[in-house]
Enzyme design. Sequence first.
Site, PDB file in Angstrom:
ATOM      1  CE  LYS A 172      63.765   3.376  59.402  1.00  0.00           C
ATOM      2  NZ  LYS A 172      64.713   2.506  58.675  1.00  0.00           N
TER       3      LYS A 172
ATOM      4  NE  ARG B  37      60.098  -1.744  57.927  1.00  0.00           N
ATOM      5  CZ  ARG B  37      60.926  -1.524  58.938  1.00  0.00           C
ATOM      6  NH1 ARG B  37      60.544  -0.860  59.984  1.00  0.00           N
ATOM      7  NH2 ARG B  37      62.156  -1.966  58.872  1.00  0.00           N
TER       8      ARG B  37
ATOM      9  NE  ARG C 288      66.250  -5.772  57.753  1.00  0.00           N
ATOM     10  CZ  ARG C 288      67.351  -5.441  58.445  1.00  0.00           C
ATOM     11  NH1 ARG C 288      68.445  -6.202  58.373  1.00  0.00           N
ATOM     12  NH2 ARG C 288      67.356  -4.371  59.187  1.00  0.00           N
TER      13      ARG C 288
END
Length: 196
Positions: free
Chosen positions: A13, A88, A145
């Site tokens: 990203k 997110r 994560r």
Amino acid sequence: MRIVMLGAPGSGKGTQGEKLALHHGIPKTSTGDALRAAVKAGTPLGLKAKVAMDAGQLVADELVIGIARERLAAPDAAKGFILDGFPRNAAQAKTLDALLAELGQPGVSKVIHLLVDDEEIVHRLVARGALEGRSDDNEATVRSRIAVYQSETRPLLDYYQARGLLVTIPGVGDIDAIFSVMLAATEPTVPEAAEA
Ligand code: AMP
């Protein structure tokens, strides 16, 4: 052009978002970069964010929303921006919509989802940790994560798909080849060209 980059940590990203930002002459904002700078500078924001970042968890919404709000309200973001790492979760996605409305800006124009499988992600991030010394790029934190991405961020694919904004692009292979596909997918539509 108001673009959201979505994808697991290490999906590219940042790299691809930066190329797109340069190509279109618009700013790229990474909440992760802003948080790391705050941690490094030892600001109150950085001190609050550090524990969650080191554990591979999300930092509290109000902290990252504050960063996004400030950045999107800046004059250079008025004509467009690339968001890397925000939103997110569902609350952040709804806040982004509200924030753009509040700023009198059109909504998100496209969401680019870079698709990379989990084992490739672990491999890339552990290699990046060794190279750049990023404290959250160790295997245990990387696995948290990825889990957080799957549970919190992945549902945003449906959120944006339902709005007809999602473009999924395989994020594996040659960086320039991936970028060409992204570019083709983000060519301005006629109404947006008229707006500029
Ligand atoms: P990144 O560089 O985007 O991978 O972000 C690194 C870390 O910063 C993440 O693991 C989170 O702890 C935190 N972070 C970055 N962006 C956000 C966000 N939008 N919401 C919550 N936490 C974030």
